[in-house]
Design an enzyme around this catalytic site. Structure first.
Site, PDB file in Angstrom:
ATOM      1  N   LYS A  22       0.855  -1.101  -0.104  1.00 22.45           N
ATOM      2  CA  LYS A  22      -0.146  -0.119  -0.032  1.00 22.45           C
ATOM      3  C   LYS A  22       0.889   1.180   0.028  1.00 22.45           C
ATOM      4  O   LYS A  22       1.717   1.198   0.575  1.00 22.45           O
ATOM      5  CB  LYS A  22      -0.812   0.058   1.280  1.00 22.45           C
TER       6      LYS A  22
ATOM      7  N   SER B  41      -9.424   1.723   2.944  1.00 25.75           N
ATOM      8  CA  SER B  41      -8.758   2.410   2.011  1.00 25.75           C
ATOM      9  C   SER B  41      -7.660   1.860   1.460  1.00 25.75           C
ATOM     10  O   SER B  41      -6.913   2.030   0.416  1.00 25.75           O
ATOM     11  CB  SER B  41      -7.942   3.632   2.871  1.00 25.75           C
TER      12      SER B  41
ATOM     13  N   SER C  91      -9.866  -0.530   7.144  1.00 23.70           N
ATOM     14  CA  SER C  91      -9.175  -0.068   5.855  1.00 23.70           C
ATOM     15  C   SER C  91      -8.552  -1.842   5.333  1.00 23.70           C
ATOM     16  O   SER C  91      -8.287  -1.612   3.873  1.00 23.70           O
ATOM     17  CB  SER C  91      -8.316   0.905   5.967  1.00 23.70           C
TER      18      SER C  91
END
Lengths: 65, 468
Positions: free
Chosen positions: B82, B157, B181
């Site tokens: 990420k 996210s 997330s």
């Protein structure tokens, strides 16, 4: 200054007090959103925290059983 | 073995084949890079692809394996990271314009550990801006699309990491989770997402959002892979002030013990809130499967559920506003509209509210932990709705209209406030062919129990992938 039911004017006053610039229309958008946080704060008022020691931050000793 | 089959190998199986030299790291990385090349323009899972570095690292891993040199359990395994984790020499944007050109000189602790275990980074994945949102509709880098239906959200996210796994672009991925997330993008893409106990995995080198609720964890296509990655990631790190000093063992060890005799609680408050009937049906099928395998299922109630949601929100908004205090004042136009409004909102929260929320948190944690005297783990739908269309602001459940984005996080946020481990595991598809996930939460530092339950669910609902 107390925050009860935020309206755009109150939002603009609060933002000015903390030097937060707001673009045009932002106060109108923020007022209902801040209102939701007011409801959250009020809900927490209903918890009896007399027996809870003040916590300055969250720490592992709060997590561990 | 075809390229697609290679790309969809579990990290565990790929590791076995790599060590026995039946496949090479170069083949494996090429298979993932070919999928990225073919699919990323549609799915937008990656914002940066590190093909050359990955191939170079794969050649090195191949040479090591041919010489019989073992670097670690992830030697030669393709990893997606990420883009809020610092990566040495590779742009790390945090999904923002503000960090669009930042090239760190160091690796985040989690990246360090995975690299040391032999993982090869194939790229950096898209995220909701600054990880402050649940859809990965990013105003600067574009939306990540759900491979089960590209019109729909991928969750967030850590949406890019989840899609990279679902689409066979990497074998493992790193995510972060402040309100769900990791777990919610996993649930809506049919993958596994594990948020560990607060303090188990170091957050050093990860862009903070809400430091007392931020967690780092593995994302994977199988429960075994999540356990494998967690075993590498866990451990004390003095660079993270919240890092725990706890002994732990191999998180894979208990995976196949089954659920016979385990007491599992269905969290009444989350089951009673409006939930899509198709999602609920899949979750009920999963709990029925657990019962058939010997688990005792009962309902448990957490009367303070609404209070916990309130405290979690106040803490999230306040801490995020603190992290962004300078930029939201000096560069407000550099934020996307949704994140800017959230940060402005948080900037207006009085300190007394924040402190009350932190104080209430101790009580809320204590009350929830009391449930574990009755049950070993707590279950609920990971996400109460299937992934919705990107342009859909409201979802309708049985005549009740819900804010779509708020609905995504409704069942996951609780465990960020409480700091407890929670995993999302796929439990089949809705009638529309969209993934549903079951959330399993366990006592602090008892990830092994959550993984064990998730493994039993996985056996009942074997992994399925959207794109051949």
């Amino acid at each position: 200054m107390t925050i009860s039911r935020p309206n755009p004017q109150l939002v603009r006053q609060l933002a000015a007090a903390v030097d937060l610039p707001l673009e045009p229309g932002a106060a109108e958008e923020l007022a209902p959103q801040l209102g939701q946080l007011v409801e959250f704060a009020e809900l927490l008022e209903s918890l009896d925290l007399a027996a809870v020691e003040p916590a300055w931050a969250f720490s592992l000793d709060a997590v561990e059983p | 073995v075809s390229g697609t089959d290679l790309a969809y190998l579990s990290a565990h199986e790929a590791g076995r084949l790599l060590r026995s030299r039946e496949i090479s790291p170069v083949e494996l990385v090429r298979a993932c890079l070919a999928r990225i090349e073919a699919l990323n323009s549609r799915l937008n899972a990656f914002v940066t692809v590190t093909a050359d570095q990955a191939l170079e690292a794969a050649r090195q891993a191949e040479a090591e394996l041919l010489k019989g040199e073992q670097r670690g359990p992830l030697q030669g395994i393709p990893l997606a990271v990420k883009d809020i984790f610092a990566t040495r020499g590779v742009r790390t944007t945090s999904g923002s314009r503000i960090f669009a050109d930042w090239i760190p000189e160091y690796d985040a602790a989690a990246v360090e550990r995975l690299r040391a275990a032999g993982a090869l980074i194939v790229g950096k994945t898209n995220t909701h801006e600054f990880a402050f949102g649940a859809t990965t509709i990013n105003p600067h880098y574009g939306p990540t699309r759900n491979p089960w239906d590209e019109r729909r959200v991928a969750g967030g996210s850590s949406g890019g990491s989840a899609v990279a796994l679902a689409a066979g672009m990497a074998s493992l991925a790193l995510g972060s989770d402040t309100g769900g997330s990791i777990r919610l993008p996993a649930a809506v893409t049919g993958t596994i997402g594990l948020k560990p106990t607060y303090g188990l995995v170091s957050r050093h080198g990860v862009m903070p959002l809400s430091w007392s609720q931020d967690h780092v964890g593995p994302m994977a296509r199988t429960v075994q892979d999540a356990a494998l990655a967690l075993t590498v990631l866990a451990g004390h790190d003095e660079r993270d002030p919240a890092s725990a000093r706890r002994p732990f063992s191999d998180f894979s060890a208990d995976l196949d013990l089954g659920v016979g005799g385990l007491r599992l609680g269905l969290l009444k408050e989350q089951f009673e809130l409006p939930t899509d009937p198709d999602v609920l049906l899949q979750v009920r099928e999963a709990t029925a499967a657990l019962e058939r395998h010997g688990a005792h299922i009962e309902e448990v109630s957490y009367a303070e559920h609404a209070h916990a949601m309130a405290a979690g929100s106040l803490i999230l908004f306040s801490e995020a506003a603190s992290v962004h205090a300078r930029w939201i004042r000096e560069r407000p136009a550099d934020y996307g509209g949704d994140v800017r409004v959230r940060l402005q909102q948080g900037s207006l929260v009085p300190a007394a509210w924040y402190l009350r929320a932190q104080r209430a948190r101790r009580l809320l944690v204590h009350r929830f932990n009391h449930l574990f005297s009755r049950v070993d783990a707590v279950l609920s739908p990971a996400v109460p709705v299937p992934p919705f269309r990107q342009d859909e602001p409201v979802v309708n459940i049985g005549g009740i209209s819900l804010d779509a984005r708020g609905a995504l996080l409704r069942n996951t946020r609780l465990y960020n406030l409480l700091g407890l481990p929670a995993i999302s595991v796929p439990c089949g598809l809705t009638r529309a062919g969209l993934p549903a996930g079951l959330q399993v939460a366990a006592p602090a530092f008892k990830e092994a129990i959550a993984l064990r339950v998730a493994r039993a669910v996985e056996l009942a609902f074997p992994p399925r992938y959207p794109i051949a």
